[in-house]
Scaffold this motif. Structure first.
Motif, PDB file in Angstrom:
ATOM      1  N   TYR A  74      -0.472   1.645 -14.543  1.00 49.08           N
ATOM      2  CA  TYR A  74       0.996   2.106 -13.283  1.00 49.08           C
ATOM      3  C   TYR A  74       0.891   1.902 -11.827  1.00 49.08           C
ATOM      4  O   TYR A  74       1.564   1.221 -11.788  1.00 49.08           O
ATOM      5  N   VAL A  75      -0.813   1.964 -11.175  1.00 50.16           N
ATOM      6  CA  VAL A  75      -1.483   1.773  -9.878  1.00 50.16           C
ATOM      7  C   VAL A  75      -0.515   0.127  -9.758  1.00 50.16           C
ATOM      8  O   VAL A  75      -0.357   0.674  -8.229  1.00 50.16           O
ATOM      9  N   HIS A  76      -1.287  -0.821 -10.490  1.00 50.93           N
ATOM     10  CA  HIS A  76      -0.732  -1.617 -10.276  1.00 50.93           C
ATOM     11  C   HIS A  76       0.145  -2.474 -10.336  1.00 50.93           C
ATOM     12  O   HIS A  76       0.552  -3.591 -10.200  1.00 50.93           O
ATOM     13  N   SER A  77       1.236  -1.970 -11.022  1.00 52.16           N
ATOM     14  CA  SER A  77       2.309  -2.480 -11.170  1.00 52.16           C
ATOM     15  C   SER A  77       3.298  -3.083  -9.801  1.00 52.16           C
ATOM     16  O   SER A  77       3.838  -3.924  -9.752  1.00 52.16           O
ATOM     17  N   PHE A  78       3.438  -1.885  -8.857  1.00 54.83           N
ATOM     18  CA  PHE A  78       3.949  -1.854  -8.408  1.00 54.83           C
ATOM     19  C   PHE A  78       3.053  -1.830  -7.133  1.00 54.83           C
ATOM     20  O   PHE A  78       1.880  -0.900  -6.523  1.00 54.83           O
ATOM     21  N   ILE A  79       3.070  -3.546  -6.070  1.00 53.33           N
ATOM     22  CA  ILE A  79       2.644  -3.539  -5.265  1.00 53.33           C
ATOM     23  C   ILE A  79       3.005  -4.218  -4.293  1.00 53.33           C
ATOM     24  O   ILE A  79       3.159  -5.534  -3.467  1.00 53.33           O
ATOM     25  N   GLY A  80       2.445  -3.441  -2.769  1.00 47.53           N
ATOM     26  CA  GLY A  80       2.962  -3.164  -1.126  1.00 47.53           C
ATOM     27  C   GLY A  80       1.862  -3.713  -0.264  1.00 47.53           C
ATOM     28  O   GLY A  80       1.019  -3.473  -0.038  1.00 47.53           O
ATOM     29  N   TRP A  81       2.586  -4.468   0.526  1.00 46.23           N
ATOM     30  CA  TRP A  81       1.816  -4.955   2.094  1.00 46.23           C
ATOM     31  C   TRP A  81       2.980  -4.269   3.113  1.00 46.23           C
ATOM     32  O   TRP A  81       3.680  -4.362   3.394  1.00 46.23           O
ATOM     33  N   PHE A  82       2.127  -3.637   3.485  1.00 47.76           N
ATOM     34  CA  PHE A  82       2.354  -2.540   4.277  1.00 47.76           C
ATOM     35  C   PHE A  82       1.534  -3.454   6.356  1.00 47.76           C
ATOM     36  O   PHE A  82       0.700  -3.848   6.133  1.00 47.76           O
ATOM     37  N   ARG A  83       2.281  -2.600   7.437  1.00 47.45           N
ATOM     38  CA  ARG A  83       1.852  -3.201   8.605  1.00 47.45           C
ATOM     39  C   ARG A  83       2.174  -2.242  10.123  1.00 47.45           C
ATOM     40  O   ARG A  83       3.219  -2.112   9.651  1.00 47.45           O
ATOM     41  N   GLN A  84       0.510  -1.699  11.111  1.00 46.89           N
ATOM     42  CA  GLN A  84       0.905  -1.043  11.609  1.00 46.89           C
ATOM     43  C   GLN A  84       0.501  -1.437  12.602  1.00 46.89           C
ATOM     44  O   GLN A  84      -0.963  -1.616  12.692  1.00 46.89           O
ATOM     45  N   ALA A  85       1.606  -1.721  14.528  1.00 44.27           N
ATOM     46  CA  ALA A  85       0.469  -1.708  15.292  1.00 44.27           C
ATOM     47  C   ALA A  85       0.621  -0.967  15.869  1.00 44.27           C
ATOM     48  O   ALA A  85       0.737   0.299  15.924  1.00 44.27           O
ATOM     49  N   GLY A 109      -0.488   2.068  18.328  1.00 44.22           N
ATOM     50  CA  GLY A 109       1.539   2.718  18.867  1.00 44.22           C
ATOM     51  C   GLY A 109       2.751   3.353  18.462  1.00 44.22           C
ATOM     52  O   GLY A 109       3.702   3.144  18.896  1.00 44.22           O
ATOM     53  N   LYS A 110       2.629   1.955  16.961  1.00 41.62           N
ATOM     54  CA  LYS A 110       3.721   2.088  16.088  1.00 41.62           C
ATOM     55  C   LYS A 110       3.491   2.997  15.282  1.00 41.62           C
ATOM     56  O   LYS A 110       2.231   2.775  14.551  1.00 41.62           O
ATOM     57  N   GLU A 111       4.675   2.799  13.939  1.00 41.11           N
ATOM     58  CA  GLU A 111       4.485   3.793  12.897  1.00 41.11           C
ATOM     59  C   GLU A 111       4.320   2.778  11.889  1.00 41.11           C
ATOM     60  O   GLU A 111       4.998   1.270  12.094  1.00 41.11           O
ATOM     61  N   ARG A 112       3.484   3.385  11.011  1.00 40.39           N
ATOM     62  CA  ARG A 112       3.184   1.754   9.414  1.00 40.39           C
ATOM     63  C   ARG A 112       4.751   1.550   8.835  1.00 40.39           C
ATOM     64  O   ARG A 112       5.699   2.599   8.992  1.00 40.39           O
ATOM     65  N   GLU A 113       4.954   0.151   8.834  1.00 43.07           N
ATOM     66  CA  GLU A 113       6.003   0.029   8.944  1.00 43.07           C
ATOM     67  C   GLU A 113       5.906  -1.920   7.072  1.00 43.07           C
ATOM     68  O   GLU A 113       4.635  -1.986   7.182  1.00 43.07           O
ATOM     69  N   GLY A 114       6.963  -1.390   6.390  1.00 43.59           N
ATOM     70  CA  GLY A 114       6.694  -1.724   4.815  1.00 43.59           C
ATOM     71  C   GLY A 114       7.160  -3.275   5.768  1.00 43.59           C
ATOM     72  O   GLY A 114       7.343  -3.577   5.951  1.00 43.59           O
ATOM     73  N   VAL A 115       6.317  -4.081   4.777  1.00 38.77           N
ATOM     74  CA  VAL A 115       6.434  -5.959   5.142  1.00 38.77           C
ATOM     75  C   VAL A 115       6.835  -6.600   3.895  1.00 38.77           C
ATOM     76  O   VAL A 115       7.774  -7.271   3.932  1.00 38.77           O
ATOM     77  N   ALA A 116       6.733  -6.484   2.580  1.00 39.64           N
ATOM     78  CA  ALA A 116       6.882  -6.423   1.067  1.00 39.64           C
ATOM     79  C   ALA A 116       6.257  -6.089  -0.176  1.00 39.64           C
ATOM     80  O   ALA A 116       4.838  -5.905   0.007  1.00 39.64           O
ATOM     81  N   ARG A 117       7.013  -6.328  -1.141  1.00 39.31           N
ATOM     82  CA  ARG A 117       6.544  -5.559  -2.380  1.00 39.31           C
ATOM     83  C   ARG A 117       6.719  -6.594  -3.525  1.00 39.31           C
ATOM     84  O   ARG A 117       8.099  -7.332  -3.383  1.00 39.31           O
ATOM     85  N   VAL A 118       5.657  -6.612  -4.788  1.00 36.30           N
ATOM     86  CA  VAL A 118       5.996  -7.262  -5.826  1.00 36.30           C
ATOM     87  C   VAL A 118       6.036  -6.439  -6.998  1.00 36.30           C
ATOM     88  O   VAL A 118       5.617  -4.818  -7.056  1.00 36.30           O
ATOM     89  N   TYR A 148      11.445  -8.237   0.659  1.00 35.68           N
ATOM     90  CA  TYR A 148      10.993  -8.265   1.994  1.00 35.68           C
ATOM     91  C   TYR A 148      12.202  -6.884   3.156  1.00 35.68           C
ATOM     92  O   TYR A 148      12.655  -7.136   3.183  1.00 35.68           O
ATOM     93  N   ALA A 149      10.362  -7.248   3.570  1.00 41.39           N
ATOM     94  CA  ALA A 149      11.165  -7.067   5.215  1.00 41.39           C
ATOM     95  C   ALA A 149      12.444  -7.614   5.929  1.00 41.39           C
ATOM     96  O   ALA A 149      11.808  -9.334   5.920  1.00 41.39           O
ATOM     97  N   ASP A 150      12.920  -7.571   6.908  1.00 44.84           N
ATOM     98  CA  ASP A 150      14.155  -8.256   7.151  1.00 44.84           C
ATOM     99  C   ASP A 150      13.068  -9.108   7.860  1.00 44.84           C
ATOM    100  O   ASP A 150      13.370 -10.956   8.345  1.00 44.84           O
ATOM    101  N   SER A 151      12.551  -8.962   8.609  1.00 44.86           N
ATOM    102  CA  SER A 151      11.645  -9.306  10.009  1.00 44.86           C
ATOM    103  C   SER A 151      11.083 -10.458   9.398  1.00 44.86           C
ATOM    104  O   SER A 151       9.707 -11.175  10.188  1.00 44.86           O
ATOM    105  N   VAL A 152      10.015 -10.393   8.201  1.00 46.21           N
ATOM    106  CA  VAL A 152       9.446 -11.238   7.918  1.00 46.21           C
ATOM    107  C   VAL A 152       9.653 -12.149   6.546  1.00 46.21           C
ATOM    108  O   VAL A 152       9.794 -13.425   5.499  1.00 46.21           O
ATOM    109  N   LYS A 153      11.681 -11.810   6.293  1.00 51.27           N
ATOM    110  CA  LYS A 153      12.367 -12.730   5.287  1.00 51.27           C
ATOM    111  C   LYS A 153      11.922 -14.846   6.204  1.00 51.27           C
ATOM    112  O   LYS A 153      12.241 -15.314   6.698  1.00 51.27           O
TER     113      LYS A 153
END
Length: 124
Positions: free
Chosen positions: A29-40, A42-51, A60-65
């Motif tokens: 169950y741990v690696h069934s869903f894997i997500g990538w996030f980023r944090q710049a 001074g900014k909050e961590r945001e989701g980028v993509a998930r499989v 995908y986040a709209d910013s990276v599609k």
């Protein structure tokens, strides 16, 4: 025991590409869903993509599609994030996460296990 190990990242010029890798070990169950996030800074961590590993379904986040691609090699238990056409706004620490608890697929609060982070720096 759960381990999430990342590799890749680095510095590139705008328009360049990088590839990040993530390997999660532990119960299925741990690696069934894997997500990538980023944090710049001074900014909050945001989701980028998930499989979703069993089906390859992606979110995908709209910013990276159209620029980022998440993929997986089930034989290696490894998830990749291909970053293409990078720009300065993509500069951040990138994190891989596993152990999704349900809810928003790109909500960092919904993941239990995190990689160590890897820096991506894009110069204009």
């Amino acid at each position: 025991q759960v381990d999430v190990v990342q590799s890749g990242g680095g510095s590139v010029q705008a328009g360049g590409s990088l590839r990040l890798s993530c390997t999660a070990s532990g119960p299925g169950y741990v690696h069934s869903f894997i997500g990538w996030f980023r944090q710049a800074p001074g900014k909050e961590r945001e989701g980028v993509a998930r499989v979703y590993a069993p089906t390859g379904n992606t979110v995908y986040a709209d910013s990276v599609k159209g620029r980022f691609t998440i993929s997986l090699d089930n034989a290696k238990n490894t998830v990749y994030l291909q970053l293409d056409n990078l720009d300065a706004d993509d500069t951040a620490m990138y994190y891989c996460a596993a152990g999704w608890r349900g809810g928003g697929p790109l909500d960092p609060q919904r993941y239990n296990y995190w990689g160590q982070g890897t820096q991506v720096t894009v110069s204009s």
